[in-house]
Design a protein around this motif. Structure first.
Motif, short mmCIF file in Angstrom:
data_model
loop_
_atom_site.label_atom_id
_atom_site.label_comp_id
_atom_site.label_asym_id
_atom_site.label_seq_id
_atom_site.Cartn_x
_atom_site.Cartn_y
_atom_site.Cartn_z
N CYS A 11 43.32 33.14 45.26
CA CYS A 11 41.82 32.88 45.56
C CYS A 11 40.85 32.34 44.36
CB CYS A 11 41.00 34.11 46.19
SG CYS A 11 39.36 34.03 46.12
N THR A 12 39.92 31.25 44.64
CA THR A 12 39.10 31.09 43.97
C THR A 12 37.62 31.31 44.13
OG1 THR A 12 40.41 28.97 43.24
CG2 THR A 12 37.91 28.84 42.83
N ILE A 13 36.63 32.02 42.93
CA ILE A 13 35.68 32.38 42.95
C ILE A 13 34.75 31.50 42.74
CG2 ILE A 13 33.92 34.12 42.87
CD1 ILE A 13 37.78 34.82 42.55
N THR A 14 33.63 31.04 43.15
CA THR A 14 32.74 29.81 42.78
C THR A 14 31.34 30.33 42.81
OG1 THR A 14 34.00 28.13 43.24
CG2 THR A 14 31.89 27.43 42.95
N LEU A 15 30.43 30.26 41.49
CA LEU A 15 29.09 30.69 41.66
C LEU A 15 28.17 29.45 41.56
CD1 LEU A 15 26.62 32.72 41.38
CD2 LEU A 15 27.10 32.33 38.95
N MET A 74 42.16 41.92 51.38
CA MET A 74 42.12 40.40 50.99
C MET A 74 42.40 40.01 49.61
SD MET A 74 38.34 38.34 51.09
CE MET A 74 38.39 36.72 50.20
N GLN A 75 42.94 38.92 49.46
CA GLN A 75 43.00 38.02 48.39
C GLN A 75 42.67 36.73 48.33
OE1 GLN A 75 46.98 38.71 46.80
NE2 GLN A 75 46.61 40.84 46.14
N CYS A 76 42.58 35.74 47.19
CA CYS A 76 42.28 34.37 47.43
C CYS A 76 42.72 33.43 46.29
CB CYS A 76 40.75 34.53 47.50
SG CYS A 76 39.85 35.74 47.46
N LYS A 77 42.77 32.07 46.49
CA LYS A 77 42.94 30.80 45.64
C LYS A 77 42.97 29.62 46.15
CE LYS A 77 45.84 28.15 43.82
NZ LYS A 77 46.07 27.05 43.00
N TRP A 78 42.54 28.69 45.17
CA TRP A 78 42.82 27.06 45.85
C TRP A 78 43.95 26.69 45.00
CZ3 TRP A 78 40.26 23.53 48.60
CH2 TRP A 78 40.39 22.36 48.40
N THR A 79 44.75 26.24 45.98
CA THR A 79 46.04 25.30 45.58
C THR A 79 45.88 23.91 45.51
OG1 THR A 79 48.30 24.88 45.92
CG2 THR A 79 46.98 25.69 47.86
N ASP A 113 35.07 40.47 33.42
CA ASP A 113 36.36 41.29 33.81
C ASP A 113 35.86 42.59 34.79
OD1 ASP A 113 37.72 40.71 30.68
OD2 ASP A 113 38.01 39.61 32.44
N VAL A 114 35.05 43.45 34.32
CA VAL A 114 34.73 44.32 35.22
C VAL A 114 34.11 44.05 36.67
CG1 VAL A 114 33.19 46.48 35.50
CG2 VAL A 114 33.89 45.59 33.13
N ILE A 115 33.50 42.94 36.68
CA ILE A 115 33.07 42.22 37.94
C ILE A 115 34.11 42.14 39.10
CG2 ILE A 115 31.94 40.42 38.82
CD1 ILE A 115 30.24 39.88 36.72
N GLY A 116 35.28 41.40 38.42
CA GLY A 116 36.17 41.07 39.09
C GLY A 116 37.35 42.31 39.56
N SER A 117 37.53 43.00 38.66
CA SER A 117 38.53 44.22 38.72
C SER A 117 38.22 44.94 39.97
CB SER A 117 38.68 45.07 37.53
OG SER A 117 37.25 45.64 37.06
N TYR A 124 39.44 33.38 39.32
CA TYR A 124 40.54 33.30 39.88
C TYR A 124 41.25 34.61 40.28
CZ TYR A 124 45.25 31.26 40.79
OH TYR A 124 46.48 30.93 41.46
N HIS A 125 41.90 34.71 41.44
CA HIS A 125 42.49 35.93 41.67
C HIS A 125 43.95 35.50 41.97
CE1 HIS A 125 43.68 39.73 43.58
NE2 HIS A 125 42.89 40.37 42.40
N HIS A 126 44.90 36.13 41.67
CA HIS A 126 46.36 35.80 41.82
C HIS A 126 47.26 36.90 41.44
CE1 HIS A 126 50.07 33.87 42.06
NE2 HIS A 126 50.28 33.65 40.56
N SER A 127 48.31 37.41 42.40
CA SER A 127 49.12 38.25 42.01
C SER A 127 48.54 39.45 41.41
CB SER A 127 50.14 37.76 41.13
OG SER A 127 50.79 36.62 41.60
N ASN A 128 47.54 39.88 42.12
CA ASN A 128 46.78 41.15 41.72
C ASN A 128 46.12 41.31 40.43
OD1 ASN A 128 47.42 42.86 44.15
ND2 ASN A 128 49.33 43.37 43.29
N THR A 129 45.87 39.79 39.78
CA THR A 129 45.37 39.63 38.55
C THR A 129 44.05 38.88 38.60
OG1 THR A 129 47.26 39.95 37.55
CG2 THR A 129 45.42 38.95 36.16
N TYR A 130 42.99 39.25 38.05
CA TYR A 130 41.81 38.52 38.15
C TYR A 130 41.50 38.09 36.64
CZ TYR A 130 36.82 37.32 38.11
OH TYR A 130 35.74 36.59 37.77
N ILE A 131 41.36 36.62 36.76
CA ILE A 131 41.26 35.67 35.47
C ILE A 131 39.86 35.10 35.51
CG2 ILE A 131 42.12 34.01 34.19
CD1 ILE A 131 44.90 34.38 35.91
N PRO A 132 39.17 35.50 34.59
CA PRO A 132 37.86 34.91 34.45
C PRO A 132 37.76 33.59 34.08
CG PRO A 132 37.62 36.98 33.29
CD PRO A 132 39.04 36.54 33.95
#
Length: 339
Positions: A58-62, A13-18, A86-90, A69-77
């Motif tokens: 993918c967008t992650i919302t608390l 799985m991967q994700c985002k809001w466009t 960063d540890v949470i996302g990776s 935000y996850h895009h192209s195998n990269t997680y961006i806090p």
């Protein structure tokens, strides 16, 4: 061809809001209604066709705060972050993202079997899990959408699964693999989502639990279209989002069918606003507005015998004074002209 259950089974799985070509589907799940409960939202989007936007993200919302935000195998806090974000996302986010990505590939193969052209299609998945006031895991819901409509939804509440399919897929294609997927969902995806939620809460506790008081104004303005007036109660700049805003006429709540507005809207600074309005004639009723919010110790009540009505009275008084002065000046000028 693969069945719907087969793509649900797949691990990835991967994700985002466009911001464009996004097919918005509504899920009958509200944000936590109580002060202590929280939820994690993962909204993933897969775009099939040529577009300027990422093919998958993918967008992650608390609760209502975007935390990653996850895009192209990269997680961006996102937002107020620490290195531990960063540890949470990776680890966890990438695991769920891999699951989603393969799910999208299989869903595209299934739902596009009757449409082999190069048209632009958007597929989305929304996964939501909840942590209750007592730190006890609550419900989890996963809903899929394609071309603007929800295709299927799986809910896990009180150790019970409910699965609904809205696309034209035969149930016998789903049954062989659905039970196996439910076990995987219960033993893997559900606890992973709860773990991510708990980790985010540890790092974003101050951000989530902040309380900002609303700024309440009650105004009355002339409505040129109707010839009457519009009474409006505006609450803005508050957080969290839950607020109870009520208009009163002579101490009694105004009926909902008379009210316009009432939508909760975001401000640019992360706070919220809500406006409720009422069309009235030039009557002598007394209007007020009340607001109940977590940031307020008591109910806040605003009366409409202030700014708006005073301004109308002052305007009329000034207008009469100007007219009187004009008449006096005209009389004086006429008398001087006769001398």
């Amino acid at each position: 061809m693969c069945s719907l259950a087969e793509y649900l089974k797949t691990k990835s799985m991967q994700c985002k809001w466009t911001q464009s070509y996004v097919l918005v589907f509504l899920l009958a799940l509200s944000l936590p209604s109580s002060d202590g409960s929280h939820s994690l939202w993962l909204l993933s989007t897969y775009i099939c066709g040529k577009t300027q936007f990422p093919k998958f993200s993918c967008t992650i919302t608390l609760d209502d705060i975007t935390v990653g935000y996850h895009h192209s195998n990269t997680y961006i806090p996102r937002g107020n972050t620490t290195n531990e974000d960063d540890v949470i996302g990776s680890d966890y986010i990438k695991y769920i993202s891999d699951y989603m990505y393969d799910s999208f590939l299989r869903r595209v193969a299934l739902l596009r079997q009757d449409n082999q052209n190069d048209s632009l299609d958007v597929y989305q998945t929304l996964a939501v899990c909840e942590l209750l006031d007592s730190d006890k895991p609550g419900k989890m819901i996963v809903a899929d959408a394609a071309r603007g409509s929800t295709t299927d939804e799986l809910s896990y509440i009180n150790n019970t699964f409910t699965y609904n399919v809205t696309v034209n897929i035969k149930q016998e294609l789903i049954k062989p693999d659905l039970e196996e997927f439910k076990q995987e969902f219960e033993n893997t995806f559900y606890p992973v989502c709860i773990t991510i939620l708990r980790n985010y809460l540890k790092k974003r506790r101050d951000q989530i639990n902040r309380k900002i008081k609303p700024n309440i104004t009650l105004t009355q303005k002339a409505n040129s279209d109707s010839g009457g007036f519009r009474v409006s109660c505006l609450a803005t700049g508050f957080y969290p989002r839950h607020i109870n805003l009520t208009l009163f006429r002579d101490g009694q709540p105004v009926s909902d069918h008379e009210i316009t507005g009432g939508d909760l809207l975001p401000n640019g600074d992360g706070t919220y606003q809500m406006r409720k309005s009422l069309e009235i004639s030039a009557d002598k009723h007394k209007y007020s507005c009340s607001a109940t919010h977590l940031s307020l110790d008591n109910k806040l009540i605003i009366e409409l015998d202030e700014p708006s009505r005073r301004r109308i009275g002052v305007f009329v008084a000034v207008l009469l004074l100007v007219c009187a002065i004009s008449v006096i000046l005209a009389v004086v000028c006429l008398r001087k002209g006769r001398l």
